[in-house]
Structure formats: structure tokens, C-alpha cells
Design an enzyme around this catalytic site. Sequence first.
Site, PDB file in Angstrom:
ATOM      1  N   ASP A 136      -3.237  -2.288  -2.926  1.00 53.73           N
ATOM      2  CA  ASP A 136      -3.064  -2.031  -1.497  1.00 53.73           C
ATOM      3  C   ASP A 136      -1.864  -1.093  -1.458  1.00 53.73           C
ATOM      4  O   ASP A 136      -0.733  -1.526  -1.701  1.00 53.73           O
ATOM      5  CB  ASP A 136      -2.751  -3.336  -0.746  1.00 53.73           C
ATOM      6  CG  ASP A 136      -2.604  -3.080   0.742  1.00 53.73           C
ATOM      7  OD1 ASP A 136      -1.980  -2.067   1.115  1.00 53.73           O
ATOM      8  OD2 ASP A 136      -3.099  -3.888   1.546  1.00 53.73           O
ATOM      9  N   HIS A 137      -2.102   0.181  -1.191  1.00 54.89           N
ATOM     10  CA  HIS A 137      -1.015   1.131  -1.431  1.00 54.89           C
ATOM     11  C   HIS A 137       0.183   0.904  -0.508  1.00 54.89           C
ATOM     12  O   HIS A 137       1.282   1.351  -0.807  1.00 54.89           O
ATOM     13  CB  HIS A 137      -1.520   2.584  -1.415  1.00 54.89           C
ATOM     14  CG  HIS A 137      -1.699   3.156  -0.051  1.00 54.89           C
ATOM     15  ND1 HIS A 137      -2.793   2.896   0.723  1.00 54.89           N
ATOM     16  CD2 HIS A 137      -0.925   3.979   0.681  1.00 54.89           C
ATOM     17  CE1 HIS A 137      -2.680   3.544   1.870  1.00 54.89           C
ATOM     18  NE2 HIS A 137      -1.556   4.205   1.875  1.00 54.89           N
ATOM     19  N   HIS A 170      -3.578  -3.301   4.977  1.00 51.51           N
ATOM     20  CA  HIS A 170      -2.201  -2.812   5.091  1.00 51.51           C
ATOM     21  C   HIS A 170      -1.374  -3.538   6.154  1.00 51.51           C
ATOM     22  O   HIS A 170      -0.260  -3.990   5.895  1.00 51.51           O
ATOM     23  CB  HIS A 170      -2.198  -1.316   5.428  1.00 51.51           C
ATOM     24  CG  HIS A 170      -3.069  -0.495   4.529  1.00 51.51           C
ATOM     25  ND1 HIS A 170      -3.232  -0.782   3.194  1.00 51.51           N
ATOM     26  CD2 HIS A 170      -3.818   0.614   4.752  1.00 51.51           C
ATOM     27  CE1 HIS A 170      -4.048   0.119   2.652  1.00 51.51           C
ATOM     28  NE2 HIS A 170      -4.415   0.968   3.578  1.00 51.51           N
TER      29      HIS A 170
HETATM   30  C1  BG6 Z   1      -5.942   4.276   3.818  1.00 50.52           C
HETATM   31  C2  BG6 Z   1      -7.003   4.401   4.874  1.00 50.52           C
HETATM   32  O1  BG6 Z   1      -6.038   3.048   3.160  1.00 50.52           O
HETATM   33  O2  BG6 Z   1      -4.671   4.395   4.433  1.00 50.52           O
HETATM   34  C3  BG6 Z   1      -6.874   5.711   5.615  1.00 50.52           C
HETATM   35  O3  BG6 Z   1      -8.279   4.321   4.274  1.00 50.52           O
HETATM   36  C4  BG6 Z   1      -5.481   5.881   6.158  1.00 50.52           C
HETATM   37  O4  BG6 Z   1      -7.830   5.808   6.666  1.00 50.52           O
HETATM   38  C5  BG6 Z   1      -4.451   5.628   5.074  1.00 50.52           C
HETATM   39  O5  BG6 Z   1      -5.367   7.201   6.639  1.00 50.52           O
HETATM   40  C6  BG6 Z   1      -3.058   5.605   5.658  1.00 50.52           C
HETATM   41  O6  BG6 Z   1      -2.127   5.577   4.626  1.00 50.52           O
HETATM   42  P1  BG6 Z   1      -0.678   6.160   4.807  1.00 50.52           P
HETATM   43  O7  BG6 Z   1       0.010   5.881   3.516  1.00 50.52           O
HETATM   44  O8  BG6 Z   1      -0.842   7.631   5.067  1.00 50.52           O
HETATM   45  O9  BG6 Z   1      -0.093   5.442   5.969  1.00 50.52           O
END
Ligand code: BG6
Length: 500
Positions: A174-175, A237
Site C-alpha cells: 500500500d504505497h 490508503h
Molecule cells: C493509487 C490510485 O493507488 O493512488 C490512484 O490507484 C491515485 O487512482 C493514487 O491517483 C494516488 O497516489 P498519490 O501517491 O499520488 O497520492
Amino acid sequence: MDPQIFVIFGASGDLTQRKLIPAIYELYKVHLLPEHFALLGVSRTEMSDDAFRREVFFDNPHIEGAKDEGFSRYLFYQPIDTMQQEAYKKVRARLAKLDEERQTEGNYVFYLSTPPSLYPKIPAFLANEGLNNSNKGWKRLVIEKPFGYSRESARQLNQELLQYFGEDQIFRIDHYLGKETVQNLLVTRFANGIYEPLWNRNYIHHIEVTAAEEIGVEKRGGYYDRSGALRDMVQNHLLQVVAHMAMEPPITADASAIRNEKLKLLQSIRPITREEVPRYAIRGQYIASNIGEEKVAGYRQEEGVAGDSITETYVALKFYIDNWRWAGVPFYIRTGKCLPTKATEAVVYFKSPPHHLFRNVQDMMNVNNQLIIRIQPDEGLLLQFGMKVPGAGFQVKNVNMDFHYSDLTEGDVPEAYERLLLDVMKGDPTLYARGDSVEAAWQFVDPILEAWANDPSIKLYGYPAGTWGPDIANKLIEGNSVSWRNPCRNLTDADNYCEL
Ligand code: BG6
């Protein structure tokens, strides 16, 4: 760090080029890769090692600056038909050869950056070739999102994976957990004496989390139309951010202690029942609009999206956490595409003082102290409090005390993927989602998804692209003196300057 081979399935895909190779190259530049290392890309496209090196490294537009040829010598490629068991013999043979040449001691990370339909299949194919066996060198499996489509499908996927790999071998990415600022939530809370005593229902009025995105669905319409904002951003997230904001202090800072507390927290979120959905869950979809001179297409006009799609590109929720610490404290979370700016932040609204001594407060609405934890961009922390306006009487005005990560002189905030890839190479699962908490998060979102899918009387609100979503979301926050904090790009939302 142990010697190892990092294997990417889906190596000719977008994520490899956009995130994985740039992150591993950054680790190389700061000498964090092990001395004995190789990266093997695997996918269907026929390509030589050299062509792979060109595509993902030399010609990769996501890698800036001069490219060190030394890194390219770590990169290898194996084309296979990923759907055929037979093909995995090639993978095994290639790994054995590289293992010998590179002295990587049979330690392999398998990173699945493939369509989700392959998530249960590849581990089975690997296992049939004995590539799950940690007897001679460890084996780890990394799974990208989406992890399931509902609680039931996530449970099934967990079960399937566990047939071939142990929970300690599985790393669910989960980044958001790789973001420095999300990790810093724990440090803010548990390394400081001043916040934690206030961090409960006695002092906190409510908590808000916003993840706003300026972009629309771009080229991902096909995927997104089957997903929607609740699955794409909230289930993973945003609920992870909430877990960090609200969990109990873990006994130690190790993976299992932290993950146990997060699970408990996710399990304590009071489900929004189907009947409550219209009141507590607002869904929206962006419609065409003009932003300045620019004409922006509506969601239904995007490539890959059905012309009558009812997929939500915006969601705002109100919910409660049923435990001792948070009883009665509302949590509000929202996310959306095509909002005015890109910003993610959590805001803690403290209760106002019990007795209003100073009537002359310039801005009654904002007099509650707010702690704003900025996850991105302009990462930092902002505390708002009332100050006396110099001069006669007792005029009170809100002022800011702020910290910006950019003020730290030691280096940049690392990219989420850099941190996460480094952790899996080291075998540290702390920042990866455990199977049980993924299921707990689905358990919370499932009834909302079901209500939206099955009850056509629940409204889907249109909002013009470039606005803060449907107005009705403001009504979620009860009590007319507060509404959402609409963030600016810059954290210190100065009185008369808001950069979007
Ligand atoms: C991803 C989603 O997991 O997270 C995307 O699939 C989204 O739709 C992205 O744009 C948002 O990540 P960050 O790091 O740019 O907030």
C-alpha cells in the site's frame, strides 16, 4: 543486506517503468542495494536483456539525470507466457543461472505487477517449481493493489496465497504506508509528550482526512470504472491513514505490534449500515466544466468509461470508532478526482475552551485549535491557535506554527516505493498490509459498496471538474460553525494567498 534477485512479473508494464525501476535505481545511487544483486524482469513481450535495459532504464522518461551504466548490468529479462505452468521452468532455470553467476544464495523477491487475475495463479506456478521454498535461500512475494474487490474476494485471495506462501513471506503493498509523512504520524503521536494526552474524545472534537487529486482518471478509465474512489483510495490508503491517526500505542515499534494495533483499530470502526449509507456516505462523479480557458471532459466522456457509468470519482464518509478512546468522536474522510488541487492531509480539530472569555474573536468559526498533518505536497505540520491582536482590548486571531519537511537540510523525502522496496529486500513487513487488516478494511466498505450497487435511489451527485465535490458533502459535518478544510498546495494557508 542479504544478496538477492528481485524478480518483477509484469516487467513490461507501466508500473515497472514509472515506479519500480526508478526506485531501485535511487537505492543503487545511495549504495543501498546489496553487493550481490540482480533484477530479472519477466513478462510476455519478447525482448532481449539489452532491449529491456533500454526500455526500463536508458530510455525511461521517469528517470532524470545522467544514467549510470553500472546499474544496467544488474538488469536481465526473461520472456514467458505467464499463464503456462511449463514456462516457469524457464524462470527457474534462469534464476538458477543468475544465482550462480551473481552469488545471490537462492534469495528471491517475486514482485507481482500484473493484472489482478494473475495474483493467485503466479504463486501457484512458482510453488509447483519449488520457487516458494525457503530452505535454500528465502523467498518473498509482493502483491500490488487491488487486493480483492470485496471482503469475500480478499479473503479468498488470502486463502489461495496462503496455500503456497506463508504470511511471513507475503508483502501486500500500500504505497501510502511508504510515505514518510504517513510513518511520521506514529512518531508525532508516540514520540512526543504533548500530543498523546490530548489525543482522545476528551479534547478532540473531530478528525478529518482529505486526499484530493487534481487529475481525472486519465488513461486508467477501464480499470477505474470497475473500481471507483471507495475501492481505489478509501479501502486501502485512507483507512491506513485513519489507522495511524487513531490506533492505540503499540507495545514496541516492531512489525507485529504495530500491525496488531492497526487491525484492532480497523475492527473497531462502526460499520455504516445499508440504511445509513445515504446519510453517511456521499458519492459524486465529475462532470464536464471549464477551468479557466480550459474545457475539461466529464468522467463519462473519459476513455474506457461507460457512457452511463455510475462509478463514483468522489466519496465523503462520516463514521465513528467504537472504542474507549474515540467514543462519540466523528471521523470525516473524503477523496476525489478532478478537485481544485492535489493535497492529502489529516486535520485534528480540538474542542474549544469550555468558557469563552474573549468575545471578540475575529473568526468564530476557526477558533478551535487545529493540528494539520500534511501528507503531501509541502509535507509538514501546522498548529493553529488563537493570539491576541496587538492593541487595545482582547481581539483574538488565529495564527500558525508550522514545520515543513523542506526545511530539513538532510536530503529529500524519499519516494514511497524506494522505502517499500528496500523494506521487502530487508524482510521488514512493518509498512506492508497484513492479510487480516486488509479484510477488516473491506468489511467496513462492503456494505457501502453493496448499497450503492443495489439501491438506485441512493443519489450519485455530479460536481463540475475543478470544484471541491458535491455541496452536500458539507452537510456531513454537523454543526454550522465548521466545514471541511479545503487545502491549498502550500501548507500554511495564508489568509489571502492560496496556491492551487
Ligand atoms: C493509487 C490510485 O493507488 O493512488 C490512484 O490507484 C491515485 O487512482 C493514487 O491517483 C494516488 O497516489 P498519490 O501517491 O499520488 O497520492
